[in-house]
Design a protein around this motif. Structure first.
Motif, PDB file in Angstrom:
ATOM      1  N   THR A 204      -0.130   3.003 -22.432  1.00 40.79           N
ATOM      2  CA  THR A 204      -1.150   3.916 -21.936  1.00 40.79           C
ATOM      3  C   THR A 204      -1.134   4.033 -20.415  1.00 40.79           C
ATOM      4  O   THR A 204      -1.292   5.129 -19.867  1.00 40.79           O
ATOM      5  CB  THR A 204      -2.540   3.485 -22.440  1.00 40.79           C
ATOM      6  OG1 THR A 204      -2.533   3.504 -23.872  1.00 40.79           O
ATOM      7  CG2 THR A 204      -3.620   4.419 -21.937  1.00 40.79           C
ATOM      8  N   ALA A 205      -0.914   2.931 -19.720  1.00 40.03           N
ATOM      9  CA  ALA A 205      -0.874   3.006 -18.249  1.00 40.03           C
ATOM     10  C   ALA A 205       0.232   3.938 -17.749  1.00 40.03           C
ATOM     11  O   ALA A 205      -0.022   4.785 -16.890  1.00 40.03           O
ATOM     12  CB  ALA A 205      -0.720   1.609 -17.647  1.00 40.03           C
ATOM     13  N   PRO A 206       1.469   3.854 -18.290  1.00 31.66           N
ATOM     14  CA  PRO A 206       2.493   4.806 -17.853  1.00 31.66           C
ATOM     15  C   PRO A 206       2.101   6.258 -18.132  1.00 31.66           C
ATOM     16  O   PRO A 206       2.384   7.147 -17.321  1.00 31.66           O
ATOM     17  CB  PRO A 206       3.726   4.409 -18.667  1.00 31.66           C
ATOM     18  CG  PRO A 206       3.512   2.987 -19.021  1.00 31.66           C
ATOM     19  CD  PRO A 206       2.030   2.825 -19.184  1.00 31.66           C
ATOM     20  N   ALA A 207       1.437   6.486 -19.271  1.00 34.24           N
ATOM     21  CA  ALA A 207       1.017   7.847 -19.604  1.00 34.24           C
ATOM     22  C   ALA A 207      -0.037   8.352 -18.622  1.00 34.24           C
ATOM     23  O   ALA A 207      -0.034   9.521 -18.222  1.00 34.24           O
ATOM     24  CB  ALA A 207       0.489   7.891 -21.041  1.00 34.24           C
ATOM     25  N   LEU A 208      -0.953   7.485 -18.221  1.00 36.31           N
ATOM     26  CA  LEU A 208      -1.972   7.857 -17.236  1.00 36.31           C
ATOM     27  C   LEU A 208      -1.344   8.187 -15.886  1.00 36.31           C
ATOM     28  O   LEU A 208      -1.708   9.167 -15.236  1.00 36.31           O
ATOM     29  CB  LEU A 208      -2.969   6.706 -17.071  1.00 36.31           C
ATOM     30  CG  LEU A 208      -3.953   6.482 -18.222  1.00 36.31           C
ATOM     31  CD1 LEU A 208      -4.561   5.094 -18.135  1.00 36.31           C
ATOM     32  CD2 LEU A 208      -5.047   7.546 -18.225  1.00 36.31           C
ATOM     33  N   VAL A 209      -0.388   7.373 -15.457  1.00 34.01           N
ATOM     34  CA  VAL A 209       0.280   7.603 -14.173  1.00 34.01           C
ATOM     35  C   VAL A 209       1.028   8.933 -14.186  1.00 34.01           C
ATOM     36  O   VAL A 209       0.981   9.708 -13.220  1.00 34.01           O
ATOM     37  CB  VAL A 209       1.238   6.444 -13.850  1.00 34.01           C
ATOM     38  CG1 VAL A 209       2.105   6.773 -12.641  1.00 34.01           C
ATOM     39  CG2 VAL A 209       0.446   5.166 -13.579  1.00 34.01           C
ATOM     40  N   SER A 210       1.717   9.212 -15.285  1.00 36.65           N
ATOM     41  CA  SER A 210       2.461  10.471 -15.385  1.00 36.65           C
ATOM     42  C   SER A 210       1.531  11.673 -15.331  1.00 36.65           C
ATOM     43  O   SER A 210       1.800  12.651 -14.626  1.00 36.65           O
ATOM     44  CB  SER A 210       3.273  10.497 -16.683  1.00 36.65           C
ATOM     45  OG  SER A 210       4.291   9.527 -16.656  1.00 36.65           O
ATOM     46  N   LEU A 211       0.430  11.610 -16.077  1.00 34.11           N
ATOM     47  CA  LEU A 211      -0.520  12.719 -16.067  1.00 34.11           C
ATOM     48  C   LEU A 211      -1.119  12.910 -14.679  1.00 34.11           C
ATOM     49  O   LEU A 211      -1.334  14.051 -14.232  1.00 34.11           O
ATOM     50  CB  LEU A 211      -1.619  12.490 -17.101  1.00 34.11           C
ATOM     51  CG  LEU A 211      -2.640  13.619 -17.259  1.00 34.11           C
ATOM     52  CD1 LEU A 211      -1.962  14.944 -17.630  1.00 34.11           C
ATOM     53  CD2 LEU A 211      -3.689  13.250 -18.311  1.00 34.11           C
ATOM     54  N   ALA A 212      -1.353  11.803 -13.973  1.00 30.56           N
ATOM     55  CA  ALA A 212      -1.912  11.888 -12.618  1.00 30.56           C
ATOM     56  C   ALA A 212      -1.017  12.701 -11.685  1.00 30.56           C
ATOM     57  O   ALA A 212      -1.507  13.363 -10.765  1.00 30.56           O
ATOM     58  CB  ALA A 212      -2.123  10.486 -12.048  1.00 30.56           C
ATOM     59  N   LEU A 230      -5.683  -1.122 -16.596  1.00 34.50           N
ATOM     60  CA  LEU A 230      -4.923  -1.550 -17.775  1.00 34.50           C
ATOM     61  C   LEU A 230      -3.745  -2.430 -17.379  1.00 34.50           C
ATOM     62  O   LEU A 230      -3.430  -3.414 -18.052  1.00 34.50           O
ATOM     63  CB  LEU A 230      -4.410  -0.321 -18.538  1.00 34.50           C
ATOM     64  CG  LEU A 230      -5.404   0.388 -19.433  1.00 34.50           C
ATOM     65  CD1 LEU A 230      -4.783   1.671 -19.978  1.00 34.50           C
ATOM     66  CD2 LEU A 230      -5.822  -0.514 -20.593  1.00 34.50           C
ATOM     67  N   PHE A 231      -3.088  -2.057 -16.297  1.00 33.11           N
ATOM     68  CA  PHE A 231      -1.940  -2.813 -15.803  1.00 33.11           C
ATOM     69  C   PHE A 231      -2.344  -4.256 -15.504  1.00 33.11           C
ATOM     70  O   PHE A 231      -1.651  -5.209 -15.884  1.00 33.11           O
ATOM     71  CB  PHE A 231      -1.408  -2.105 -14.556  1.00 33.11           C
ATOM     72  CG  PHE A 231      -0.217  -2.734 -13.915  1.00 33.11           C
ATOM     73  CD1 PHE A 231       1.031  -2.654 -14.503  1.00 33.11           C
ATOM     74  CD2 PHE A 231      -0.340  -3.386 -12.686  1.00 33.11           C
ATOM     75  CE1 PHE A 231       2.143  -3.223 -13.890  1.00 33.11           C
ATOM     76  CE2 PHE A 231       0.764  -3.944 -12.075  1.00 33.11           C
ATOM     77  CZ  PHE A 231       2.006  -3.858 -12.682  1.00 33.11           C
ATOM     78  N   ARG A 232      -3.480  -4.416 -14.842  1.00 34.50           N
ATOM     79  CA  ARG A 232      -3.972  -5.771 -14.549  1.00 34.50           C
ATOM     80  C   ARG A 232      -4.359  -6.495 -15.828  1.00 34.50           C
ATOM     81  O   ARG A 232      -4.080  -7.686 -15.990  1.00 34.50           O
ATOM     82  CB  ARG A 232      -5.167  -5.705 -13.595  1.00 34.50           C
ATOM     83  CG  ARG A 232      -4.807  -5.317 -12.162  1.00 34.50           C
ATOM     84  CD  ARG A 232      -5.972  -5.610 -11.214  1.00 34.50           C
ATOM     85  NE  ARG A 232      -7.168  -4.867 -11.581  1.00 34.50           N
ATOM     86  CZ  ARG A 232      -7.535  -3.714 -11.025  1.00 34.50           C
ATOM     87  NH1 ARG A 232      -6.786  -3.165 -10.077  1.00 34.50           N
ATOM     88  NH2 ARG A 232      -8.647  -3.120 -11.398  1.00 34.50           N
ATOM     89  N   LEU A 233      -5.008  -5.798 -16.744  1.00 33.81           N
ATOM     90  CA  LEU A 233      -5.452  -6.383 -18.013  1.00 33.81           C
ATOM     91  C   LEU A 233      -4.277  -6.957 -18.803  1.00 33.81           C
ATOM     92  O   LEU A 233      -4.398  -8.005 -19.446  1.00 33.81           O
ATOM     93  CB  LEU A 233      -6.168  -5.307 -18.844  1.00 33.81           C
ATOM     94  CG  LEU A 233      -6.668  -5.708 -20.229  1.00 33.81           C
ATOM     95  CD1 LEU A 233      -7.823  -6.685 -20.106  1.00 33.81           C
ATOM     96  CD2 LEU A 233      -7.096  -4.485 -21.020  1.00 33.81           C
ATOM     97  N   LEU A 234      -3.137  -6.282 -18.733  1.00 35.22           N
ATOM     98  CA  LEU A 234      -1.959  -6.706 -19.496  1.00 35.22           C
ATOM     99  C   LEU A 234      -1.031  -7.610 -18.685  1.00 35.22           C
ATOM    100  O   LEU A 234       0.110  -7.855 -19.076  1.00 35.22           O
ATOM    101  CB  LEU A 234      -1.194  -5.473 -19.996  1.00 35.22           C
ATOM    102  CG  LEU A 234      -1.958  -4.609 -21.002  1.00 35.22           C
ATOM    103  CD1 LEU A 234      -1.182  -3.345 -21.319  1.00 35.22           C
ATOM    104  CD2 LEU A 234      -2.240  -5.379 -22.286  1.00 35.22           C
ATOM    105  N   GLN A 244       4.200   1.755  -8.082  1.00 32.08           N
ATOM    106  CA  GLN A 244       3.357   2.946  -8.189  1.00 32.08           C
ATOM    107  C   GLN A 244       1.874   2.617  -8.220  1.00 32.08           C
ATOM    108  O   GLN A 244       1.045   3.408  -7.769  1.00 32.08           O
ATOM    109  CB  GLN A 244       3.723   3.722  -9.461  1.00 32.08           C
ATOM    110  CG  GLN A 244       5.068   4.425  -9.395  1.00 32.08           C
ATOM    111  CD  GLN A 244       5.461   4.966 -10.752  1.00 32.08           C
ATOM    112  OE1 GLN A 244       6.116   4.287 -11.531  1.00 32.08           O
ATOM    113  NE2 GLN A 244       5.047   6.189 -11.034  1.00 32.08           N
ATOM    114  N   LEU A 245       1.540   1.443  -8.748  1.00 27.65           N
ATOM    115  CA  LEU A 245       0.130   1.090  -8.903  1.00 27.65           C
ATOM    116  C   LEU A 245      -0.355   0.100  -7.853  1.00 27.65           C
ATOM    117  O   LEU A 245      -1.445  -0.451  -7.970  1.00 27.65           O
ATOM    118  CB  LEU A 245      -0.115   0.517 -10.300  1.00 27.65           C
ATOM    119  CG  LEU A 245       0.003   1.549 -11.433  1.00 27.65           C
ATOM    120  CD1 LEU A 245      -0.242   0.891 -12.775  1.00 27.65           C
ATOM    121  CD2 LEU A 245      -0.974   2.707 -11.233  1.00 27.65           C
TER     122      LEU A 245
END
Length: 255
Positions: A204-212, A230-234, A244-245
């Motif tokens: 989900t995090a990669p999908a959010l970054v791409s949409l951004a 999410l990145f931190r959570l995982l 990127q994050l």
């Protein structure tokens, strides 16, 4: 990337494997699967190969699991599926510069294409991975697009939503590079929607970054901040999102 255990009436074991996989616990998911049959050995190998793609680690364990799957395969479909995983692992090692295995990746996927019948469920995943090689190793966006479209059609025909989320994402990425912003936004949004519906947190995090990348402020920043959470959570997975994050430097100007 293919999903298992995502519906209420699935086998409890597959449900448990899916939940662990989707939360970046590939080793725990693999530990639930005894490599006693071709199917379970292949599924175990695919989990550990996927871990390599998200963490850039665990290469030897993936190799060992893959050798077991290859040894147990006794039909064309099983041998083809194992070859597809072999190609994917070699692709990942090349992509992350662990070792240049591009020729091995192409040869393994070619072997898989000779073994997996056109229209078979495994063909869509094979087409997708051939698209990845065309896009990221051969640098041939036209060939990549054709392969992704075949994979997209196959994922739709065989009701594989996780693979469909990947084909949406990569077709959108090609569209974005060509300046087709509306098409890219639609594809990234579809990919994100599917992953959220499946509960595929690690994707989900990669999908959010791409949409951004297709949105204006303040929406772009909101999407990136959700991805960062999410990145931190995982625990910092997928590793290739680290740069990127990275949080903005203190005092940095924002739009």
């Amino acid at each position: 990337m293919s999903g298992d255990g995502t519906t209420a009436d699935d086998d409890p074991l597959q449900t448990a494997v899916w939940r662990l996989r989707s939360r970046a616990c590939w080793a725990d998911a693999a530990a639930l699967l005894a490599p006693a049959t071709p199917d379970t050995a292949l599924q175990r190998a695919s989990l550990l190969v996927e871990r390599c793609l998200y963490t850039e680690a665990g290469w030897e364990e993936a190799e060992d699991a893959l050798r077991t799957a290859e040894a147990l395969a006794d039909s064309d479909d099983e041998r083809g599926a194992a070859a597809c995983e072999r190609g994917y692992l070699a692709y990942a090692a090349t992509l992350f510069r662990v070792r240049d295995r591009a020729d091995e990746a192409r040869a393994a996927l070619g072997r898989a294409a000779a073994l997996i019948a056109p229209g078979a469920p495994g063909r869509a995943l094979l087409d997708f991975r051939r698209g990845l090689i065309a896009e990221n190793l051969t640098r041939s966006p036209q060939a990549a697009r054709a392969a992704y479209r075949r994979a997209h059609a196959g994922a739709t025909a065989h009701a594989d939503p996780l693979l469909l989320s990947a084909t949406w994402r990569h077709l959108a990425g090609l569209a974005l590079r060509e300046g087709e912003l509306t098409e890219a936004r639609q594809g990234f949004a579809e990919s994100l929607r599917i992953r959220e519906e499946l509960g595929y947190l690690v994707g989900t995090a990669p999908a959010l970054v791409s949409l951004a990348e297709t949105e204006t402020e303040p929406e772009a920043s909101r999407l990136r901040e959700e991805a960062r959470r999410l990145f931190r959570l995982l625990g910092g997975v997928p590793t290739w999102l680290t740069t990127q994050l990275a949080p903005p430097a203190p005092g940095a100007a924002t739009a």
